[in-house]
Design a protein around this motif. Structure first.
Motif, PDB file in Angstrom:
ATOM      1  N   THR A   1       0.838  -1.198   0.000  1.00  0.00           N
ATOM      2  CA  THR A   1       0.000   0.000   0.000  1.00  0.00           C
ATOM      3  C   THR A   1       0.874   1.249   0.000  1.00  0.00           C
ATOM      4  O   THR A   1       1.713   1.430   0.890  1.00  0.00           O
ATOM      5  CB  THR A   1      -0.920   0.006   1.226  1.00  0.00           C
ATOM      6  OG1 THR A   1      -1.842  -1.096   1.113  1.00  0.00           O
ATOM      7  CG2 THR A   1      -1.697   1.307   1.325  1.00  0.00           C
ATOM      8  N   ALA A   2       0.673   2.098  -1.002  1.00  0.00           N
ATOM      9  CA  ALA A   2       1.532   3.265  -1.182  1.00  0.00           C
ATOM     10  C   ALA A   2       0.996   4.093  -2.336  1.00  0.00           C
ATOM     11  O   ALA A   2       0.106   3.653  -3.080  1.00  0.00           O
ATOM     12  CB  ALA A   2       2.967   2.835  -1.494  1.00  0.00           C
ATOM     13  N   VAL A   3       1.570   5.277  -2.499  1.00  0.00           N
ATOM     14  CA  VAL A   3       1.374   6.051  -3.713  1.00  0.00           C
ATOM     15  C   VAL A   3       2.539   5.717  -4.646  1.00  0.00           C
ATOM     16  O   VAL A   3       3.703   5.799  -4.237  1.00  0.00           O
ATOM     17  CB  VAL A   3       1.320   7.560  -3.431  1.00  0.00           C
ATOM     18  CG1 VAL A   3       1.120   8.334  -4.740  1.00  0.00           C
ATOM     19  CG2 VAL A   3       0.204   7.880  -2.445  1.00  0.00           C
ATOM     20  N   TYR A   4       2.225   5.338  -5.861  1.00  0.00           N
ATOM     21  CA  TYR A   4       3.229   4.922  -6.840  1.00  0.00           C
ATOM     22  C   TYR A   4       3.446   6.044  -7.860  1.00  0.00           C
ATOM     23  O   TYR A   4       2.471   6.607  -8.382  1.00  0.00           O
ATOM     24  CB  TYR A   4       2.792   3.647  -7.530  1.00  0.00           C
ATOM     25  CG  TYR A   4       2.926   2.431  -6.640  1.00  0.00           C
ATOM     26  CD1 TYR A   4       2.060   2.225  -5.575  1.00  0.00           C
ATOM     27  CD2 TYR A   4       3.953   1.506  -6.839  1.00  0.00           C
ATOM     28  CE1 TYR A   4       2.199   1.132  -4.731  1.00  0.00           C
ATOM     29  CE2 TYR A   4       4.092   0.411  -6.003  1.00  0.00           C
ATOM     30  CZ  TYR A   4       3.221   0.229  -4.959  1.00  0.00           C
ATOM     31  OH  TYR A   4       3.374  -0.854  -4.125  1.00  0.00           O
ATOM     32  N   TYR A   5       4.711   6.329  -8.118  1.00  0.00           N
ATOM     33  CA  TYR A   5       5.083   7.426  -9.003  1.00  0.00           C
ATOM     34  C   TYR A   5       5.947   6.929 -10.150  1.00  0.00           C
ATOM     35  O   TYR A   5       6.854   6.107  -9.955  1.00  0.00           O
ATOM     36  CB  TYR A   5       5.887   8.475  -8.247  1.00  0.00           C
ATOM     37  CG  TYR A   5       5.150   9.176  -7.140  1.00  0.00           C
ATOM     38  CD1 TYR A   5       5.188   8.687  -5.842  1.00  0.00           C
ATOM     39  CD2 TYR A   5       4.423  10.341  -7.382  1.00  0.00           C
ATOM     40  CE1 TYR A   5       4.526   9.322  -4.813  1.00  0.00           C
ATOM     41  CE2 TYR A   5       3.754  10.992  -6.355  1.00  0.00           C
ATOM     42  CZ  TYR A   5       3.813  10.480  -5.081  1.00  0.00           C
ATOM     43  OH  TYR A   5       3.150  11.121  -4.064  1.00  0.00           O
ATOM     44  N   CYS A   6       5.694   7.485 -11.302  1.00  0.00           N
ATOM     45  CA  CYS A   6       6.547   7.307 -12.468  1.00  0.00           C
ATOM     46  C   CYS A   6       7.579   8.442 -12.463  1.00  0.00           C
ATOM     47  O   CYS A   6       7.244   9.577 -12.068  1.00  0.00           O
ATOM     48  CB  CYS A   6       5.660   7.375 -13.709  1.00  0.00           C
ATOM     49  SG  CYS A   6       6.486   7.127 -15.267  1.00  0.00           S
TER      50      CYS A   6
END
Length: 115
Positions: A90-95
């Motif tokens: 669970t996390a915010v995923y960034y490109c």
């Protein structure tokens, strides 16, 4: 200008799968390495996976064997296929892309793994 737009986040049960997409524009996409990072609640960003311009792939220990990073140079897209998801994913995923020494980020995609 450089833009990265993530999509595909959401809520998934433990053991499930999600595919994140990153639409890139404003730079010569095939020439650059693309990274996926994530930010866990209350923590800093950590590298999840990297795909080099030549196609070689790197995974963090937590991602190796469960996640798959890919790229479509014709469409200027990168993907992060995430399988066997765990609550700790669970996390915010960034490109991310690094151009001329500067980091560019998308707005992030929330991934929540919970029953």
């Amino acid at each position: 200008q450089v833009q990265l737009v993530e999509s595909g986040g959401g809520l998934v049960q433990p053991g499930g799968s999600l595919r994140l997409s990153c639409a890139a524009s404003g730079f010569t996409f095939p020439n650059y390495d693309i990274h996926w990072y994530r930010q866990l609640p209350g923590k800093g960003r950590e590298l999840v996976a990297r795909i080099y311009a030549g196609g070689f792939r790197y995974y963090s220990n937590s991602a190796r064997g469960r996640f798959d990073i890919s790229r479509d140079n014709a469409e200027h897209m990168s993907y992060l296929q995430m399988n066997r998801l765990r609550p700790e994913d669970t996390a915010v995923y960034y490109c991310n892309v690094r151009l001329w020494g500067a980091d560019y980020w998308g707005q992030g995609a929330q991934v929540t793994v919970s029953s």
